[in-house]
Design an enzyme around this catalytic site. Sequence first.
Site, PDB file in Angstrom:
ATOM      1  N   GLU A 138       2.565   1.093   9.905  1.00 43.77           N
ATOM      2  CA  GLU A 138       2.963  -0.094   9.157  1.00 43.77           C
ATOM      3  C   GLU A 138       4.401  -0.044   8.643  1.00 43.77           C
ATOM      4  OE1 GLU A 138      -1.455  -0.263   9.331  1.00 43.77           O
ATOM      5  OE2 GLU A 138       0.054   1.305   9.056  1.00 43.77           O
ATOM      6  N   GLU A 186      -7.082   3.134   9.608  1.00 42.77           N
ATOM      7  CA  GLU A 186      -7.599   2.718   8.300  1.00 42.77           C
ATOM      8  C   GLU A 186      -9.118   2.595   8.336  1.00 42.77           C
ATOM      9  OE1 GLU A 186      -4.704   1.096   5.464  1.00 42.77           O
ATOM     10  OE2 GLU A 186      -4.597  -0.522   6.960  1.00 42.77           O
TER      11      GLU A 186
END
Length: 266
Positions: free
Chosen positions: A140, A120
């Site tokens: 995730e 990210e």
Amino acid sequence: MGGTEHLTVQREGATLVLTLNRPEAKNALSLPMLVGLYDGWVEADEDDAIRSIVLTGAGGAFCAGMDLKALAGKGMEGQEHRDRLTADPDLPWKAMLRHHRPRKPVIAAVEGHCVAGGTEILQGTDIRVAGESATFGLFEVKRGLFPIGGSTVRLQRQIPRTHALEMLLTGRPYSAREAADVGLIGHVVPDGTALEKALAIAAQINACGPLAVEAVKASVYETADMAESDGLAAELKRGWPVFDTADAKEGARAFSERRPAVYRRE
């Protein structure tokens, strides 16, 4: 220069090198690391002598994502930084380049793990170099979590949507070669040389006119979501003033005389 126990800062000429420095945890994000990162972005923004930034990790890893326990303040690690988080709850998002974009170009030098929060942060950088054994991925969903660092918005704008969705929905790891094939990174180099390559790219950027570099970066991001006609108008608005700077005049003189330009941000 700043820095914390989990983030080291050093200067390599006109390049600010920020190193995620928690190798025992594969540089998982902690509060001290996030505070150091944010302070590093601010230092680069405010110091005109800094013309580029390199972000890397210590101990053969880039970043294994968020250490939720460390960020929540479990135990005593990083307690001296909690007042920063209290004063600015948005600080973690700024540190991860979700809510902040540095004026100067940011080059990622990746070795080893660059997963979850590491991937990210990567999406907030401008130029990306990785060692051959580097691993990328957004894990995730495999943990029942959401990649809230910006990936559901940014990734589809940086790589083809089919690849973005596969990465987001499978939670599988990607090799450096595969990451390069889908366009997530720009260079794959022998292991242990990512920082060297990133610094070489930074040196090329540093040799250019800093006002022009900053204006070009700003224009690219500013116009990314505009219609072409609006983007071209915005480009003229941002670009024309650059031609009236001392930097531009120096560049023109140097070109006509076939000599290196010396830029002073004027």
